[in-house]
Design a protein around this motif. Structure first.
Motif, mmCIF file in Angstrom:
data_model
loop_
_atom_site.group_PDB
_atom_site.id
_atom_site.type_symbol
_atom_site.label_atom_id
_atom_site.label_comp_id
_atom_site.label_asym_id
_atom_site.label_seq_id
_atom_site.Cartn_x
_atom_site.Cartn_y
_atom_site.Cartn_z
ATOM 1 N N LEU A 1 42.995 45.477 31.591
ATOM 2 C CA LEU A 1 44.066 44.329 31.557
ATOM 3 C C LEU A 1 44.449 44.268 33.198
ATOM 4 O O LEU A 1 44.661 43.119 33.690
ATOM 5 C CB LEU A 1 45.461 45.075 30.987
ATOM 6 N N ARG A 2 44.503 45.415 33.995
ATOM 7 C CA ARG A 2 44.749 45.292 35.272
ATOM 8 C C ARG A 2 43.825 44.591 36.221
ATOM 9 O O ARG A 2 44.014 43.536 37.141
ATOM 10 C CB ARG A 2 44.643 46.779 35.971
ATOM 11 N N LEU A 3 42.508 44.581 35.676
ATOM 12 C CA LEU A 3 41.394 43.819 36.482
ATOM 13 C C LEU A 3 41.514 42.185 35.923
ATOM 14 O O LEU A 3 41.313 41.416 36.905
ATOM 15 C CB LEU A 3 40.234 44.456 36.173
ATOM 16 N N LEU A 4 41.821 41.916 34.657
ATOM 17 C CA LEU A 4 41.948 40.625 34.190
ATOM 18 C C LEU A 4 43.298 40.037 35.064
ATOM 19 O O LEU A 4 43.237 38.715 35.490
ATOM 20 C CB LEU A 4 42.196 40.618 32.560
ATOM 21 N N ASP A 5 44.211 40.668 35.382
ATOM 22 C CA ASP A 5 45.307 40.141 36.051
ATOM 23 C C ASP A 5 45.180 39.956 37.452
ATOM 24 O O ASP A 5 45.675 38.941 37.990
ATOM 25 C CB ASP A 5 46.400 41.488 35.835
ATOM 26 N N ALA A 6 44.151 40.574 37.861
ATOM 27 C CA ALA A 6 43.699 40.320 39.424
ATOM 28 C C ALA A 6 42.771 39.209 39.625
ATOM 29 O O ALA A 6 42.897 38.351 40.597
ATOM 30 C CB ALA A 6 43.191 41.668 39.858
ATOM 31 N N MET A 7 41.993 38.792 38.715
ATOM 32 C CA MET A 7 40.896 38.086 38.635
ATOM 33 C C MET A 7 40.929 36.583 38.075
ATOM 34 O O MET A 7 40.787 35.761 38.588
ATOM 35 C CB MET A 7 39.680 38.705 38.123
#
Length: 326
Positions: A28-34
């Motif tokens: 989820l953190r990666l999705l939030d960044a990309m």
């Protein structure tokens, strides 16, 4: 089966994995960044001193410190640490400092909507009102490794072409050499060619005519019946001098000459073949011999007088008396 997804490289939750929430939260953190990527800038080579959670930057080339080796990658500040996001071809990023979109090509971040190089095979312009009207461009005539720059003038105008027929309207100024191999027509009420005020040379029909060919130079030949054509040659300014030279051995008048605007005496002298005759104050002319004949006195001829002259009488001759016969 891979532990990560194919495109965004998000971690999968594996079977019988402990603490599944850790893997899920990381994804989820990666999705939030990309997703909907927006970065603050793309000019930094070192991390800012006081980042805010969620800040993102495209790392500039030559990065050092904590960003060393992250050139052109996305630096993401989250949970008090910097996370590195490696872009994949096609990623879009909004640059807040520049108010523009960039796309990652696999080797560089290029502006979106501002292409640098577009093949001439795909570039064309279409008319807004009629899309069937198109303009194509070809660069095939350029030499290999050559770049040409075309600067538009600071005015609304039309482009000049080198082939076909084109009509120009309004005032046009051409500087440098203007060469035309076909017909050039000037149909304005007034046109000036050769307006230089210094020493200059202008040619009209000055190209070398090859043997056996005929060159025709027309000046003022379009006058209709009843019109008046005025051809001025040489300066009309008072006190200006000059010479008009006709090199051709034969001068032909197509029509009968009804008037020649020159002193009558001068015309008479020319008709008599005395090219060195000068007009006098009257209707006669004064002959000035060439230098070879300078020792001869100048003679003045005047027109024949109609005054009746007294006839000359022959003087009588008296013969002496004959002597007496012896």
């Amino acid at each position: 089966m891979s532990d990560i997804t194919t495109h965004l490289l998000l971690p999968y939750i594996l079977a019988s994995q402990a603490q599944k929430h850790v893997t899920h939260n990381e994804a989820l953190r990666l999705l939030d960044a990309m997703v909907q990527l927006s970065v603050l800038d793309r000019t930094r080579t070192t991390p800012p001193a006081s980042p805010v959670d969620g800040d993102r930057h495209i790392v500039a080339s030559g990065a050092t410190d904590l960003w060393a080796g992250w050139d052109l990658n996305v630096a993401f500040w989250v949970d008090a640490v910097w996370m590195r996001l490696v872009p994949r071809p096609g990623w879009l990023a909004w640059i807040a400092a520049e108010q523009m979109f960039l796309v990652w090509t696999g080797s560089a971040w290029d502006p979106v909507g501002e292409p640098v190089d577009v093949p001439d095979s795909v570039f064309s312009l279409v008319n807004n009102a009629d899309p069937t009207k198109r303009a194509l461009f070809s660069l095939s005539g350029l030499s290999s490794g050559t770049t040409r720059t075309f600067t538009l003038p600071n005015t609304s105008s039309e482009l000049a072409i080198l082939a076909g027929t084109q009509t120009f309207s309004g005032n046009k100024t051409f500087s440098g050499a203007l060469t035309a191999s076909e017909t050039v027509t000037v149909s304005v009420a007034s046109a000036s060619i050769g307006t230089a005020t210094g020493t200059a040379t202008y040619g009209l029909g000055s190209g070398a005519t090859t043997n056996g060919t005929t060159k025709t130079v027309n000046i003022g030949t379009g006058g209709a019946n009843g019109s008046t054509t005025v051809v001025n040659i040489g300066s009309a300014m008072a006190g200006a001098g000059g010479t008009t030279v006709i090199n051709t051995p034969t001068v032909t008048f197509a029509n009968a000459v009804t008037q020649v605007a020159m002193p009558q005496a001068n015309l008479t002298a020319q008709l008599l073949g005395l090219g060195w005759a000068l007009p006098t104050a009257t209707t006669g002319f004064r002959s000035t011999p060439p230098r070879c004949c300078s020792t001869m006195p100048a003679m003045a001829l005047r027109p024949h007088s109609t005054r009746t002259r007294r006839p000359m009488t022959r003087p009588s001759l008296s013969r002496p008396a004959s002597p007496p016969a012896p």
